[in-house]
Design an enzyme around this catalytic site. Structure first.
Site, short mmCIF file in Angstrom:
data_model
loop_
_atom_site.label_atom_id
_atom_site.label_comp_id
_atom_site.label_asym_id
_atom_site.label_seq_id
_atom_site.Cartn_x
_atom_site.Cartn_y
_atom_site.Cartn_z
N ARG A 104 8.50 -24.72 -11.02
CA ARG A 104 8.50 -25.96 -10.24
C ARG A 104 7.07 -26.48 -10.16
O ARG A 104 6.18 -25.78 -9.69
CB ARG A 104 9.04 -25.63 -8.85
N ASP A 200 7.39 -17.39 -1.09
CA ASP A 200 7.50 -17.60 -2.54
C ASP A 200 8.16 -16.36 -3.15
O ASP A 200 7.56 -15.28 -3.21
CB ASP A 200 6.12 -17.83 -3.14
N ASP A 203 6.30 -14.69 -6.22
CA ASP A 203 5.07 -14.00 -5.82
C ASP A 203 5.39 -12.70 -5.07
O ASP A 203 4.74 -11.68 -5.27
CB ASP A 203 4.21 -14.91 -4.93
C1 PRP Z 1 11.14 -20.92 -7.38
C2 PRP Z 1 12.52 -20.31 -7.27
C3 PRP Z 1 13.39 -21.35 -7.92
C4 PRP Z 1 12.71 -22.64 -7.54
C5 PRP Z 1 13.48 -23.25 -6.40
O1 PRP Z 1 10.64 -20.73 -8.64
O2 PRP Z 1 12.61 -19.04 -7.85
O3 PRP Z 1 13.47 -21.23 -9.33
O4 PRP Z 1 11.39 -22.30 -7.10
O5 PRP Z 1 12.97 -24.49 -6.09
P1 PRP Z 1 13.80 -25.84 -6.34
O6 PRP Z 1 15.18 -25.60 -5.84
O7 PRP Z 1 13.03 -26.82 -5.50
O8 PRP Z 1 13.75 -26.18 -7.79
P2 PRP Z 1 9.15 -21.15 -9.05
O9 PRP Z 1 9.13 -22.54 -9.55
O10 PRP Z 1 8.23 -20.84 -7.91
O11 PRP Z 1 8.85 -20.25 -10.30
P3 PRP Z 1 8.74 -18.66 -10.43
O12 PRP Z 1 10.14 -18.11 -10.33
O13 PRP Z 1 8.19 -18.52 -11.80
O14 PRP Z 1 7.85 -18.13 -9.36
N1 URA Z 2 10.58 -21.41 -4.22
C1 URA Z 2 10.34 -20.29 -3.51
O1 URA Z 2 10.00 -19.24 -4.08
N2 URA Z 2 10.47 -20.34 -2.18
C2 URA Z 2 10.85 -21.45 -1.53
O2 URA Z 2 10.97 -21.43 -0.29
C3 URA Z 2 11.08 -22.62 -2.29
C4 URA Z 2 10.96 -22.56 -3.63
#
Ligand code: PRP
Ligand code: URA
Length: 209
Positions: A104, A200, A203
């Site tokens: 995202r 997150d 993370d």
């Molecule tokens: C997070 C989570 C989802 C997304 C949700 O991923 O794991 O994929 O955000 O947000 P949304 O509903 O607003 O799209 P992130 O983009 O942080 O990537 P990551 O899994 O690589 O940490």
């Molecule tokens: N992605 C995350 O990992 N946490 C949130 O709360 C929203 C998006």
């Protein structure tokens, strides 16, 4: 319109509490997410068809039941979805695993797709798309669109925590997709994080910041 199911099983709710807790460290967080994914997989597979089979017990023949062989696919949205896929595969080891890579953009909150690899027999499979967080819904909506563009017709979405905004977005864009959650939270904050959520997910799973 797809249904929204929130699993209220006490074990799921108990473990989710400690997943949310900011003092839970990476190792325990990862283990708990894995366990909750297994428990959710147990619930989400209730509809699977059985067929009669006969096996020999040490005492004699037993007319019993076995899965009718429906082909399942698990699709974690990278990277945080990876934290849930092994937990599902413990119960359904014959499932094939596809991957959709998506992050995202922190400014626009729009998902950016960087990788897609699915099983070759997409049309024949029932897919469970998994991601711990359903926030704005952008990532889930695009991942489901990606599967559909490649021929998938039978898709469920399984997340730990959803925000009302994300649930609505998935229902608007993919009205036939059922959504399975361990919790439906209150709202999103100004950065698009779920409140109270768990922070997150990627993370916390992988110890990055
Ligand atoms: C997070 C989570 C989802 C997304 C949700 O991923 O794991 O994929 O955000 O947000 P949304 O509903 O607003 O799209 P992130 O983009 O942080 O990537 P990551 O899994 O690589 O940490
Ligand atoms: N992605 C995350 O990992 N946490 C949130 O709360 C929203 C998006």
């Amino acid at each position: 319109m797809g249904n929204v199911h929130v699993f209220d099983h006490p074990l799921i709710q108990h473990k989710l509490t400690y997943i949310r807790d900011v003092s839970t460290g990476t190792k325990e967080f990862r283990e708990l997410v894995d366990e909750v994914a297994t428990l959710m997989a147990f619930e989400i597979t209730r509809h699977l068809q059985l067929q009669e089979v006969t096996v020999e017990t040490p005492v004699g023949p037993s007319k019993s039941h076995a899965l009718a062989g429906k082909k399942l696919g698990v699709v974690p949205i990278l990277r945080a979805g990876i934290g849930m896929s092994d937990g599902i595969l413990k119960l359904i080891p014959a499932a094939k695993v596809g991957h959709v890579g998506m992050y995202r953009d922190p400014q626009t909150l729009k998902p950016v797709e960087y990788y897609v690899k699915l099983p070759s027999d997409v049309e024949e499979r029932e897919f469970i798309v998994v991601d711990p967080m359903l926030a704005t819904g952008g990532s889930a909506v695009d991942a489901i669109s990606s599967l559909k563009q490649r021929g998938a017709t039978n898709i469920k979405l399984m997340c730990l925590i959803g925000a009302p905004e994300g649930v609505e977005e998935v229902q608007n864009q993919h009205p036939e997709v059922d959504i399975y959650l361990a919790a439906l939270d209150e709202k999103l904050d100004e950065k698009g994080y779920i409140v109270p959520g768990l922070g997150d997910a990627g993370d916390r799973l992988f110890g990055t910041k």
